[in-house]
Design an enzyme around this catalytic site. Structure first.
Site, PDB file in Angstrom:
ATOM      1  N   LYS A 103      12.477  55.825 -39.855  1.00 39.31           N
ATOM      2  CA  LYS A 103      12.972  56.326 -41.148  1.00 39.31           C
ATOM      3  C   LYS A 103      14.390  55.909 -41.508  1.00 39.31           C
ATOM      4  O   LYS A 103      14.954  56.458 -42.455  1.00 39.31           O
ATOM      5  CB  LYS A 103      12.873  57.851 -41.163  1.00 39.31           C
ATOM      6  N   SER A 143       7.761  61.006 -49.231  1.00 37.48           N
ATOM      7  CA  SER A 143       9.180  61.066 -49.574  1.00 37.48           C
ATOM      8  C   SER A 143       9.374  60.853 -51.065  1.00 37.48           C
ATOM      9  O   SER A 143       8.623  60.100 -51.701  1.00 37.48           O
ATOM     10  CB  SER A 143       9.905  59.974 -48.790  1.00 37.48           C
ATOM     11  N   TYR A 169      11.807  50.602 -46.079  1.00 35.67           N
ATOM     12  CA  TYR A 169      11.344  51.921 -45.613  1.00 35.67           C
ATOM     13  C   TYR A 169      10.565  52.631 -46.718  1.00 35.67           C
ATOM     14  O   TYR A 169       9.461  53.129 -46.523  1.00 35.67           O
ATOM     15  CB  TYR A 169      12.531  52.790 -45.164  1.00 35.67           C
ATOM     16  N   LYS A 173       6.471  54.016 -47.092  1.00 41.76           N
ATOM     17  CA  LYS A 173       5.993  55.354 -47.477  1.00 41.76           C
ATOM     18  C   LYS A 173       4.996  55.223 -48.626  1.00 41.76           C
ATOM     19  O   LYS A 173       3.957  55.873 -48.656  1.00 41.76           O
ATOM     20  CB  LYS A 173       7.166  56.256 -47.874  1.00 41.76           C
TER      21      LYS A 173
HETATM   22  P1  NAD Z   1      12.343  61.961 -36.896  1.00 40.86           P
HETATM   23  O1  NAD Z   1      12.701  60.568 -36.550  1.00 40.86           O
HETATM   24  O2  NAD Z   1      13.224  63.045 -36.450  1.00 40.86           O
HETATM   25  O3  NAD Z   1      10.867  62.287 -36.363  1.00 40.86           O
HETATM   26  C1  NAD Z   1       9.867  61.299 -36.273  1.00 40.86           C
HETATM   27  C2  NAD Z   1       9.294  61.345 -34.855  1.00 40.86           C
HETATM   28  O4  NAD Z   1       8.237  60.391 -34.779  1.00 40.86           O
HETATM   29  C3  NAD Z   1      10.329  60.980 -33.784  1.00 40.86           C
HETATM   30  O5  NAD Z   1      10.316  61.979 -32.779  1.00 40.86           O
HETATM   31  C4  NAD Z   1       9.838  59.641 -33.239  1.00 40.86           C
HETATM   32  O6  NAD Z   1      10.103  59.513 -31.867  1.00 40.86           O
HETATM   33  C5  NAD Z   1       8.348  59.702 -33.544  1.00 40.86           C
HETATM   34  N1  NAD Z   1       7.681  58.409 -33.745  1.00 40.86           N
HETATM   35  C6  NAD Z   1       8.077  57.374 -34.522  1.00 40.86           C
HETATM   36  N2  NAD Z   1       7.173  56.376 -34.468  1.00 40.86           N
HETATM   37  C7  NAD Z   1       6.160  56.791 -33.634  1.00 40.86           C
HETATM   38  C8  NAD Z   1       4.957  56.196 -33.185  1.00 40.86           C
HETATM   39  N3  NAD Z   1       4.574  54.981 -33.565  1.00 40.86           N
HETATM   40  N4  NAD Z   1       4.169  56.917 -32.349  1.00 40.86           N
HETATM   41  C9  NAD Z   1       4.546  58.165 -31.953  1.00 40.86           C
HETATM   42  N5  NAD Z   1       5.678  58.765 -32.337  1.00 40.86           N
HETATM   43  C10 NAD Z   1       6.478  58.080 -33.179  1.00 40.86           C
HETATM   44  O7  NAD Z   1      12.149  61.997 -38.491  1.00 40.86           O
HETATM   45  P2  NAD Z   1      11.989  63.264 -39.453  1.00 40.86           P
HETATM   46  O8  NAD Z   1      13.237  63.400 -40.226  1.00 40.86           O
HETATM   47  O9  NAD Z   1      11.441  64.418 -38.713  1.00 40.86           O
HETATM   48  O10 NAD Z   1      10.900  62.681 -40.441  1.00 40.86           O
HETATM   49  C11 NAD Z   1       9.530  62.946 -40.233  1.00 40.86           C
HETATM   50  C12 NAD Z   1       8.737  62.247 -41.316  1.00 40.86           C
HETATM   51  O11 NAD Z   1       9.186  62.679 -42.590  1.00 40.86           O
HETATM   52  C13 NAD Z   1       8.843  60.730 -41.335  1.00 40.86           C
HETATM   53  O12 NAD Z   1       7.565  60.213 -41.634  1.00 40.86           O
HETATM   54  C14 NAD Z   1       9.790  60.439 -42.456  1.00 40.86           C
HETATM   55  O13 NAD Z   1       9.534  59.181 -43.047  1.00 40.86           O
HETATM   56  C15 NAD Z   1       9.466  61.568 -43.416  1.00 40.86           C
HETATM   57  N6  NAD Z   1      10.587  61.929 -44.305  1.00 40.86           N
HETATM   58  C16 NAD Z   1      11.785  62.295 -43.746  1.00 40.86           C
HETATM   59  C17 NAD Z   1      12.849  62.617 -44.568  1.00 40.86           C
HETATM   60  C18 NAD Z   1      14.200  62.964 -43.994  1.00 40.86           C
HETATM   61  O14 NAD Z   1      15.210  62.756 -44.673  1.00 40.86           O
HETATM   62  N7  NAD Z   1      14.285  63.495 -42.781  1.00 40.86           N
HETATM   63  C19 NAD Z   1      12.679  62.605 -45.956  1.00 40.86           C
HETATM   64  C20 NAD Z   1      11.436  62.260 -46.481  1.00 40.86           C
HETATM   65  C21 NAD Z   1      10.390  61.918 -45.635  1.00 40.86           C
HETATM   66  C1  WQD Z   2      22.743  61.466 -49.703  1.00 44.15           C
HETATM   67  C2  WQD Z   2      23.981  61.209 -50.540  1.00 44.15           C
HETATM   68  C3  WQD Z   2      24.851  58.982 -50.347  1.00 44.15           C
HETATM   69  C4  WQD Z   2      26.078  59.300 -46.159  1.00 44.15           C
HETATM   70  C5  WQD Z   2      17.497  59.364 -47.734  1.00 44.15           C
HETATM   71  C6  WQD Z   2      16.388  58.371 -47.924  1.00 44.15           C
HETATM   72  C7  WQD Z   2      15.247  59.026 -48.620  1.00 44.15           C
HETATM   73  C8  WQD Z   2      14.824  60.288 -47.874  1.00 44.15           C
HETATM   74  C9  WQD Z   2      15.969  61.207 -47.682  1.00 44.15           C
HETATM   75  C10 WQD Z   2      13.247  59.689 -46.183  1.00 44.15           C
HETATM   76  C11 WQD Z   2      23.974  59.844 -51.238  1.00 44.15           C
HETATM   77  C12 WQD Z   2      25.840  59.996 -49.820  1.00 44.15           C
HETATM   78  C13 WQD Z   2      25.571  59.575 -47.407  1.00 44.15           C
HETATM   79  C14 WQD Z   2      27.471  59.107 -45.989  1.00 44.15           C
HETATM   80  C15 WQD Z   2      27.755  59.492 -48.350  1.00 44.15           C
HETATM   81  N1  WQD Z   2      14.383  59.985 -46.547  1.00 44.15           N
HETATM   82  N2  WQD Z   2      26.392  59.667 -48.491  1.00 44.15           N
HETATM   83  N3  WQD Z   2      28.260  59.225 -47.106  1.00 44.15           N
HETATM   84  O1  WQD Z   2      19.907  58.324 -49.408  1.00 44.15           O
HETATM   85  O2  WQD Z   2      19.535  60.478 -50.708  1.00 44.15           O
HETATM   86  O3  WQD Z   2      17.924  59.794 -49.026  1.00 44.15           O
HETATM   87  O4  WQD Z   2      17.030  60.502 -47.016  1.00 44.15           O
HETATM   88  O5  WQD Z   2      12.251  59.502 -46.827  1.00 44.15           O
HETATM   89  O6  WQD Z   2      14.212  58.109 -48.664  1.00 44.15           O
HETATM   90  O7  WQD Z   2      16.876  57.286 -48.715  1.00 44.15           O
HETATM   91  O8  WQD Z   2      20.112  60.590 -48.277  1.00 44.15           O
HETATM   92  O9  WQD Z   2      21.704  61.684 -46.789  1.00 44.15           O
HETATM   93  O10 WQD Z   2      21.600  59.171 -46.811  1.00 44.15           O
HETATM   94  O11 WQD Z   2      22.559  60.381 -48.796  1.00 44.15           O
HETATM   95  O12 WQD Z   2      28.516  59.580 -49.331  1.00 44.15           O
HETATM   96  O13 WQD Z   2      27.987  58.838 -44.909  1.00 44.15           O
HETATM   97  O14 WQD Z   2      25.116  61.190 -49.685  1.00 44.15           O
HETATM   98  O15 WQD Z   2      25.514  57.959 -51.031  1.00 44.15           O
HETATM   99  O16 WQD Z   2      24.556  59.999 -52.501  1.00 44.15           O
HETATM  100  P1  WQD Z   2      19.439  59.701 -49.444  1.00 44.15           P
HETATM  101  P2  WQD Z   2      21.514  60.453 -47.549  1.00 44.15           P
END
Ligand code: NAD
Ligand code: WQD
Length: 368
Positions: A103, A143, A169, A173
């Site tokens: 991610k 996402s 990335y 998704k």
């Molecule tokens: P994370 O990295 O903390 O958790 C993902 C887990 O999946 C990790 O423990 C990693 O070791 C495991 N993993 C990765 N690839 C694998 C594979 N091929 N087989 C088995 N395990 C695997 O991330 P998170 O923040 O908990 O995110 C979880 C999901 O939510 C992801 O799909 C991410 O794209 C999505 N998501 C996250 C955010 C965010 O900002 N945290 C936002 C939107 C969507």
């Molecule tokens: C938030 C705000 C930055 C870091 C990401 C992924 C998105 C989703 C959620 C997975 C922005 C600013 C950040 C720093 C900063 N993930 N920033 N200084 O980019 O909104 O979303 O996570 O699906 O797909 O893109 O999140 O936390 O990186 O940034 O000023 O050191 O904080 O510019 O405005 P973002 P973020």
């Protein structure tokens, strides 16, 4: 009676040792409404921590201690079809939460092929093995990034996806959603609920589990909290010339415990008599945007320390503002976010201050 015992019904959690997955498991076990389901976590530990000599990732051990309930763990990479196949053969899996993915947005720009291969192969392999075992109920971690640069706000589920996506990335998704749509269209038995998260932040209110990124954080909130705890010196603010309240970016920050609640509500939707199945995208956000500066200010108030910042140029691929339309979640899940920005910062600080190195006991930055 020498008949084989019927294995207990189970829910598979891919990536369940990660940030959102672990909070969802904690929530499921705390509520106790689904104790008839065994929880089976598979994780390859690429972005989560297991202490040497242990059998389970640190976070799952803590969850077991706090809830006095069991979480089954298998160190499996879900791209490995044979391993996944045996797991489905040996267990009575009915539902799947699919969190596992890479991610890191910035890294995906540098290594697009690795990201596409990893996230697409993982999802396709999982879907194939599910199909082969007649398992057809999946909750996917999607996402807000699938909406790309917003054409209007708030972002509702009807907003076009796949246009002007800002990173490889984000495309993974989007592509995974498209694959799931095709699978659902091919057979009416499938139900995929695609939860489109906005910006997950915060930690469990106990302060015992929370976000623990490997290396230097890419996201704002863990960066702020690591500055506050003294692991990092200074936060770079990426741009203060956006068309927002104070010029800094605006995001829909959602407490990870609210997000976890939403996942448990989604599980209940499968058994609702009015639910039609198929592919169902649902936003999980609060509906309100706060700016980067507003988040920093609230965090300073909560931790009682100044967060040193420097404003620098915009980060490539960033958008100015995004926040969710949340009515569909209310309608379908009976769910909405209840935790405030104050609670988000308070819970994050409780976690970070008690666990400066996350789940590790010593500073990983000191290791070579
Ligand atoms: P994370 O990295 O903390 O958790 C993902 C887990 O999946 C990790 O423990 C990693 O070791 C495991 N993993 C990765 N690839 C694998 C594979 N091929 N087989 C088995 N395990 C695997 O991330 P998170 O923040 O908990 O995110 C979880 C999901 O939510 C992801 O799909 C991410 O794209 C999505 N998501 C996250 C955010 C965010 O900002 N945290 C936002 C939107 C969507
Ligand atoms: C938030 C705000 C930055 C870091 C990401 C992924 C998105 C989703 C959620 C997975 C922005 C600013 C950040 C720093 C900063 N993930 N920033 N200084 O980019 O909104 O979303 O996570 O699906 O797909 O893109 O999140 O936390 O990186 O940034 O000023 O050191 O904080 O510019 O405005 P973002 P973020």
């Amino acid at each position: 009676d020498d008949s084989e015992p019927v294995p207990r019904r189970a829910i598979l959690v891919t990536g369940g040792a990660g940030y959102v997955g672990s909070h969802t498991i904690m929530n499921l076990l705390e509520r106790g409404e689904h104790d008839d389901l065994d929880i089976i976590v598979v994780d390859n530990l690429s972005n989560s921590y297991m202490e040497e000599g242990e059998q389970k990732p640190a976070v799952l051990k803590i969850i077991e201690e706090m809830t006095h309930k069991q979480v089954h763990f298998f160190k499996i990479d879900i791209r490995d079809k044979e391993d996944l196949n045996s797991l489905f053969n040996e267990n009575n899996i009915e539902f799947v939460y699919h969190f596992a993915a890479l991610k890191a947005v910035g890294q995906s720009v540098v290594k697009p092929l690795e990201y596409h291969r990893a996230n697409l192969t993982a999802t396709i392999t999982l879907l194939e093995v599910m199909r082969d075992h007649g398992v057809n109920k999946l909750i996917y971690s999607s996402s807000c990034t699938v909406y790309g640069e917003p054409a209007y706000l708030p972002l509702d589920e009807e907003h076009p996806t796949g246009r002007n996506l800002t990173s490889p990335y984000g495309k993974t998704k989007y592509f995974c959603e498209e694959i799931m749509k095709d699978v659902c269209a091919s057979d009416p038995k499938w139900s995929v609920i695609s939860l489109r998260y906005f910006n997950p932040v915060g930690a469990h209110r106990s302060g015992k589990i929370g976000e623990d990124p490997e290396g230097i954080p890419n996201n704002l909130m863990p960066y702020i909290s690591q500055v506050a705890v003294g692991r990092l010196n200074r936060l770079l603010v990426y741009g203060d010339d956006y068309d927002t309240i104070d010029g800094t970016g605006v995001r829909d920050f959602i407490h990870v415990e609210d997000l976890a609640d939403g996942h448990v509500c989604a599980l209940k939707l499968f058994s609702s008599p009015t639910f039609e199945g198929g592919f169902t995208p649902i936003n999980l956000g609060t509906g309100t945007g706060y700016s980067v500066m507003q988040l920093i200010t609230m965090f300073e108030r909560v931790c009682g320390r100044k967060i040193p910042t420097s404003v620098v140029g915009r980060r490539e691929g960033d958008i100015g503002t995004n926040y969710a339309e949340v009515n569909l979640a209310k309608k379908l899940l009976g769910w909405y976010a209840v935790r405030t920005l104050y609670t988000i910062c308070d819970d994050t600080w409780r976690w970070q201050s008690a666990n400066p190195y996350g789940f590790r006991k010593t500073n990983p930055d000191d290791e070579d």
